[in-house]
Scaffold this active site. Structure first.
Site, PDB file in Angstrom:
ATOM      1  N   VAL A 102       0.856  -1.179   0.000  1.00  0.00           N
ATOM      2  CA  VAL A 102       0.000   0.000   0.000  1.00  0.00           C
ATOM      3  C   VAL A 102       0.892   1.229   0.000  1.00  0.00           C
ATOM      4  O   VAL A 102       1.899   1.283   0.717  1.00  0.00           O
ATOM      5  CB  VAL A 102      -0.931   0.031   1.223  1.00  0.00           C
ATOM      6  CG1 VAL A 102      -1.868   1.230   1.154  1.00  0.00           C
ATOM      7  CG2 VAL A 102      -1.729  -1.266   1.328  1.00  0.00           C
ATOM      8  N   CYS A 103       0.530   2.217  -0.821  1.00  0.00           N
ATOM      9  CA  CYS A 103       1.238   3.491  -0.828  1.00  0.00           C
ATOM     10  C   CYS A 103       2.716   3.246  -1.158  1.00  0.00           C
ATOM     11  O   CYS A 103       3.038   2.525  -2.101  1.00  0.00           O
ATOM     12  CB  CYS A 103       1.030   4.176   0.523  1.00  0.00           C
ATOM     13  SG  CYS A 103       1.437   5.915   0.601  1.00  0.00           S
ATOM     14  N   THR A 104       3.638   3.786  -0.382  1.00  0.00           N
ATOM     15  CA  THR A 104       5.064   3.625  -0.665  1.00  0.00           C
ATOM     16  C   THR A 104       5.598   2.264  -0.244  1.00  0.00           C
ATOM     17  O   THR A 104       6.800   2.008  -0.369  1.00  0.00           O
ATOM     18  CB  THR A 104       5.879   4.731   0.022  1.00  0.00           C
ATOM     19  OG1 THR A 104       5.571   4.756   1.419  1.00  0.00           O
ATOM     20  CG2 THR A 104       5.580   6.090  -0.595  1.00  0.00           C
ATOM     21  N   GLY A 105       4.732   1.373   0.193  1.00  0.00           N
ATOM     22  CA  GLY A 105       5.158  -0.002   0.442  1.00  0.00           C
ATOM     23  C   GLY A 105       5.708  -0.658  -0.807  1.00  0.00           C
ATOM     24  O   GLY A 105       6.564  -1.547  -0.732  1.00  0.00           O
ATOM     25  N   THR A 122       1.786   3.427  -6.417  1.00  0.00           N
ATOM     26  CA  THR A 122       2.359   3.943  -5.185  1.00  0.00           C
ATOM     27  C   THR A 122       1.693   5.277  -4.893  1.00  0.00           C
ATOM     28  O   THR A 122       0.822   5.720  -5.643  1.00  0.00           O
ATOM     29  CB  THR A 122       3.893   4.099  -5.309  1.00  0.00           C
ATOM     30  OG1 THR A 122       4.456   4.319  -4.011  1.00  0.00           O
ATOM     31  CG2 THR A 122       4.268   5.247  -6.226  1.00  0.00           C
TER      32      THR A 122
END
Length: 215
Positions: A102-105, A122
């Site tokens: 999720v997101c910058t994961g 991202t």
């Protein structure tokens, strides 16, 4: 009897809470779900707001397999530079049926060499960092590549988890989970992406993110 589905949610200092909790609210309802909150060490993990702590009941050293792995975003650069974290993810990934970032994961997965080439999602502010790994950033909320699902920023983790739930257990199960959390978004504004927010709002958001990232 449903077989057990082990869902590992990785926690780390500076992560964004909803990146983990959004998918958790969906995936915990899968038949046979056993959710494990895992960090480098057992104990409370302070998220990016510094006001909230999530509890890791297991350390990475205690977890060697997962059916579903969730990697949230937030202070991704620190995790991208952590060789122990990257080594653990590389060992865990081959045991998974699904890996969800999720997101910058997605940047953490890229740094670990799990996510390579192609497209991925991202947070909008981190699209340039994905390009540094040879990955094309997508404006889609969710991008699937094989058994990896990458979600855009924060709230998109719910969309990705619903997508994963349908892939794992069928659309009816995913729809049931969607109904349980009454996920029927009707945002009051159209500022949810940089393409729709307008230049003034985007500039203020970028300034805030630069200030937040400053040492």
């Amino acid at each position: 009897m449903e077989s057990t589905r082990t869902i590992v949610v990785y926690l780390y200092p500076g992560m964004t809470a909803l990146d983990a909790i959004g998918p958790y609210e969906i995936l915990r309802g899968l038949p046979g779900a056993v959710v494990q909150f895992v960090a480098r060490q057992r104990g409370p993990v302070t998220v990016d707001s510094t006001f909230l702590r999530l509890q890791a009941d297991l350390s990475c050293d205690e977890v060697t397999r997962a059916d579903i792995l969730v990697v949230p975003g937030g202070n991704a650069p620190a995790q991208m530079r952590n060789p122990d974290t990257l080594a653990w993810l590389r060992c865990l990934y081959p045991t998974t049926r699904w890996t969800l970032s999720v997101c910058t994961g997605s940047l953490i997965l890229a740094a670990a060499g799990i996510l390579t080439g192609g497209e991925a999602a991202t947070h909008w502010s981190a699209r340039g960092m994905l390009r540094q790994f040879g990955i094309t950033p997508s404006q889609a909320r969710v991008v699937r590549r094989g058994n990896i699902l990458t979600a855009a920023g924060v709230s998109a983790g719910i969309d990705a988890a619903l997508t994963l739930a349908a892939l794992e257990c069928g659309q009816e199960t995913a729809e049931l989970m969607q109904l349980f959390i009454e996920y029927a978004p009707q945002p009051p504004f159209t500022a949810g992406t940089p393409e729709t927010a307008g230049p003034g709002i985007v500039a203020r958001a970028e300034a805030f993110l630069r200030r937040d990232a400053a040492p």
